[in-house]
Design a protein around this motif. Structure first.
Motif, PDB file in Angstrom:
ATOM      1  N   UNK A 212       1.525   3.402  -3.092  1.00 24.16           N
ATOM      2  CA  UNK A 212       2.064   2.589  -4.231  1.00 24.16           C
ATOM      3  C   UNK A 212       1.226   2.869  -5.338  1.00 24.16           C
ATOM      4  N   UNK A 213       2.103   2.602  -6.499  1.00 25.93           N
ATOM      5  CA  UNK A 213       1.258   2.858  -7.798  1.00 25.93           C
ATOM      6  C   UNK A 213       0.641   1.591  -8.437  1.00 25.93           C
ATOM      7  N   UNK A 214      -0.324   1.660  -9.333  1.00 30.36           N
ATOM      8  CA  UNK A 214      -1.047   0.586  -9.840  1.00 30.36           C
ATOM      9  C   UNK A 214      -0.913   0.631 -11.224  1.00 30.36           C
ATOM     10  N   UNK A 215      -1.023  -0.471 -11.952  1.00 31.32           N
ATOM     11  CA  UNK A 215      -1.276  -0.587 -13.510  1.00 31.32           C
ATOM     12  C   UNK A 215      -2.513  -0.313 -13.556  1.00 31.32           C
ATOM     13  N   UNK A 216      -2.830   0.706 -14.253  1.00 37.29           N
ATOM     14  CA  UNK A 216      -4.154   1.148 -14.492  1.00 37.29           C
ATOM     15  C   UNK A 216      -4.863   0.714 -15.768  1.00 37.29           C
ATOM     16  N   UNK A 217      -4.277  -0.132 -16.660  1.00 40.44           N
ATOM     17  CA  UNK A 217      -4.972  -0.709 -17.599  1.00 40.44           C
ATOM     18  C   UNK A 217      -6.330  -1.428 -17.139  1.00 40.44           C
TER      19      UNK A 217
ATOM     20  N   UNK B  31       0.903  -1.330   0.150  1.00 40.30           N
ATOM     21  CA  UNK B  31      -0.020   0.054  -0.001  1.00 40.30           C
ATOM     22  C   UNK B  31       0.992   1.390   0.006  1.00 40.30           C
ATOM     23  N   UNK B  32       1.737   1.046   0.882  1.00 37.82           N
ATOM     24  CA  UNK B  32       2.725   2.559   1.073  1.00 37.82           C
ATOM     25  C   UNK B  32       4.201   1.960   1.066  1.00 37.82           C
ATOM     26  N   UNK B  33       4.955   3.137   0.281  1.00 41.56           N
ATOM     27  CA  UNK B  33       6.448   2.890   0.282  1.00 41.56           C
ATOM     28  C   UNK B  33       6.901   3.978   1.342  1.00 41.56           C
ATOM     29  N   UNK B  34       7.900   3.568   2.159  1.00 43.62           N
ATOM     30  CA  UNK B  34       8.563   4.475   3.122  1.00 43.62           C
ATOM     31  C   UNK B  34      10.016   4.758   2.748  1.00 43.62           C
ATOM     32  N   UNK B  35      10.563   5.987   2.262  1.00 44.66           N
ATOM     33  CA  UNK B  35      11.835   6.342   2.177  1.00 44.66           C
ATOM     34  C   UNK B  35      12.057   7.160   3.632  1.00 44.66           C
TER      35      UNK B  35
END
Ligand code: FAD
Ligand code: SF4
Ligand code: SF4
Ligand code: FES
Lengths: 264, 337
Positions: free
Chosen positions: B84-89, B73-77
């Motif tokens: 998070x990104x999602x393939x939107x096709x 869901x989330x990325x931490x730097x």
């Protein structure tokens, strides 16, 4: 999506850290917004996880979170100091309706960290004109485990406080015994109409309610606050469900008339 | 309106569709079933119509696109929390009537339980359209008729029934008509097939009395059930998840928050700090699961959670039958009244 994503925590500054015991600190966190006693926040530590924590105090521009250091997330919280920040999301849950306790006799029975969620309720009771009709029984494991010592002193002046510990080193002069021991002797005028608030570990709540009922309390006059495993606080993850009730959404505060039907 | 197509024409339709959609459909996986000599029908992305399993009921549920077993869901730097990104096709998911009926249940929790809509679910939900695989007959352990999910009148863009080597498709969604019209001129009024009777029938009690909730009937499962959780993972209506944070071993400053599918049958589901746990016994967990499916969910939302797909019975290594348990609960509830 970033707008209104309820899973995204916000940063809140640590305004102060108050140490109660080795393992229990209150973190005063910057927060503006509506909050009620009994509601909770998810303390969200990236790479460690999240922990639901009750609001133990509400003030102008801040909330208090009183946290017991027990594991992965809470250990990390204790690595943070005044001037740093924590990520939070919330508030969640229904919270207490303090107005219910404005008139008549009220008994609050709280054990250990169970005092946190009702601290706001006790503060309100102590400000009420008929504060002498308000009783608080607060129990801790030992004198060294006592939380909110300064508050306890203040409350004692305004309402009827019974402070007790499960056990103590020799020479301790205060009450010793479980909170349940002190219910029978409460000098209530009208137990059938009196209201009660019970918060603490599950066995403590169970036996306290038995004592209250012996004393003549009606189920519908008893309010309880429940804890369950929670991952989301949003009614999605399912962990906190009991029967058809989601503790995170419909609770954690319940009328006992309703909560007595919970079968875990 | 609908079409009757040859398998070749259908292959061409799927080939065209796969240019614009990712197609997530049941496929046969050899030797992956409950026993090693049995195939499993799982979900996967396909471009070729021949790969789609149109005959057998899938062992796993089509929910896997909407609620993946594990999703970041989330990325931490060091200083940032990022979604998070999602393939939107867009995605076409193939499912049976039980699967499409289960969507209402997933939506109920992720979109309509509590005030917040789950944005990670919603962004996937918005990408998905459903294709209905008609049921020419009932399968092992199905009791969809009893659960009133044997039929779906809407919620799909087109249907597919393999009848005597032809594909019959009902196409209620006008946007999809062009894909068919291009490869087929045999326009006919066709309706998706559905099952009107199952071998397995259950009667669900209107309400389950407290004495049945705490009855000894659940004790049997304390010993029989091995709390493997497979019944939850295959269920098209189970939605529970657990949050899981990790940091990367090569760079401890960076990490992510995932959610992973959770099972109320498996250890750890209720663990709280300090060793507290609810429902230690497998019999209690069984009671919690079963009553959610046929009683508690309905009390909250007005209809049953279980769609009667029978997948939990198909998968259980201990041959525990969910429909059988419903029968026991019904009997016990009747005796109380
Ligand atoms: C509504 C509510 C209010 C709470 N208020 C307070 C409070 O004011 N002060 C306080 O110190 N503690 C409170 N707790 C308990 C606190 O949430 C747990 O002690 C904390 O989650 C432990 O996390 P950890 O990672 O440090 O411990 P670990 O044991 O390492 O945690 C393991 C996992 O279990 C989960 N978990 C563990 N215990 C609990 C629990 N009791 N409830 C829910 N999830 C749990 C955590 O989410 C975590 O994922 C409250 C719990 C609930 C449900
Ligand atoms: S009922 Fe069967 S599939 Fe479900 S947890 Fe028990 S043994 Fe596993
Ligand atoms: S409980 Fe079993 S029969 Fe009901 S929807 Fe889930 S897998 Fe299908
Ligand atoms: S905490 Fe996730 S549903 Fe209540």
């Amino acid at each position: 999506m970033t707008n209104n994503n309820p899973y995204l925590p916000f940063a809140s500054d640590i305004l102060d850290v108050i140490k109660h015991t080795e393992k229990e600190y209150t973190f005063r966190m910057a927060f503006k917004g509506d909050v009620k006693p009994g509601q909770f926040f998810e303390v969200s530590i990236p790479k460690y996880g999240e922990a639901p924590i009750s609001v133990s105090g509400i003030g102008d521009g801040y909330i208090d979170l009183t946290i017991r250091k027990v594991g992965r997330v809470t250990n990390e919280v204790f690595e943070r100091y005044k001037g740093q920040s924590l990520l939070l999301r919330g508030p969640y849950g229904n919270g207490f309706d303090v107005d219910l306790y404005r008139n008549g006799e009220v008994v609050v029975v709280a054990g250990g960290t169970g005092v946190s969620p009702v601290r706001g309720v006790i503060q309100a009771l102590s400000q009420m004109p008929d504060a002498t009709d308000k009783y608080v029984i607060a129990g801790f494991k030992s004198p060294a485990d006592m939380l909110f010592k300064d508050d306890l002193k203040e409350w004692e002046k305004k309402l009827k406080l019974t402070l007790t510990v499960d056990g103590a080193p020799e020479g301790y002069t205060g009450n010793i015994g479980l909170v349940t021991k002190f219910i029978e002797g409460l000098p209530l005028k009208n137990p059938a109409e009196a209201k009660a608030v019970v918060v603490g570990p599950p066995p403590m709540m169970k036996f306290t309610i038995i004592e209250l009922k012996k004393k003549g309390f009606k189920d519908s006059n008893i309010t309880v606050s429940h804890e369950r495993k929670m991952c989301c606080g949003l009614g999605k993850c399912g962990h906190c469900r009991v029967n058809d009730t989601y503790i995170c959404l419909d609770g954690p505060v319940f009328n006992y008339e309703f909560a007595k039907n919970f079968v875990d | 309106m609908g079409y009757v197509l040859s398998r070749e024409a259908f292959a061409a339709v799927i080939a065209d569709l796969s240019k614009n959609y990712r197609i997530f459909a049941p496929v046969r996986k050899e030797g992956a079933g409950r026993f090693t000599d049995v195939d499993a029908v799982i979900y996967d992305y396909v471009c070729d119509s021949e790969k789609i399993e149109l005959e057998a009921k899938s062992d796993y549920a089509s929910k896997e696109f909407l609620t993946p077993l594990s999703e970041t869901l989330l990325y931490f730097t060091e200083n940032e929390v990022k979604e998070s990104d999602l393939d939107t096709r867009p995605v076409l998911v193939f499912g049976r009537s039980c699967d499409i009926n289960s969507l209402k249940r997933l939506d109920q929790i992720y979109l309509d339980n509590g005030l917040a809509k789950d944005p990670f679910y919603k962004r996937r939900r918005d990408l998905v359209k459903y294709v209905l695989i008609g049921c020419g007959h009932s399968y092992d352990n199905c009791f969809c008729v009893s659960m009133e999910s044997n039929k779906c009148d809407d919620g799909y863009v087109f249907s597919i029934d393999l009848v005597e080597d032809n594909i019959q498709s009902n196409v209620p969604d006008k946007d999809f008509d062009k894909y068919f019209a291009q490869h087929c001129n045999d326009k006919k009024d066709v309706a998706p097939r559905y099952v009107k009777e199952n071998e397995v029938k259950v009667a669900v009690p209107d309400s389950v009395p407290l004495s049945v909730i705490t009855d000894a009937l659940w004790d049997e499962y304390t010993t029989r059930c091995i709390n493997c959780g497979r019944c939850n993972y295959v269920c098209p209506t189970c939605t529970c998840y657990t949050m899981q944070d990790v940091f990367y071993s090569d760079n401890g400053k960076v990490g992510e928050r995932r959610r992973v599918g959770a099972s109320c049958m498996v250890d750890g589901y209720t663990d709280v700090a300090g060793g507290g746990q609810y429902r230690r016994k497998n019999g209690e967990r069984m009671r919690f699961k079963v009553l959610h499916k046929i009683s508690d969910f309905k009390k909250r939302f007005g209809y049953h959670m279980c769609v009667g797909c029978g997948r939990c019975d198909d998968i259980c290594p201990e041959y525990i039958s969910f429909s059988n348990i419903i029968g026991k609960v019904y009997q016990a509830s009747k005796e109380v009244k």
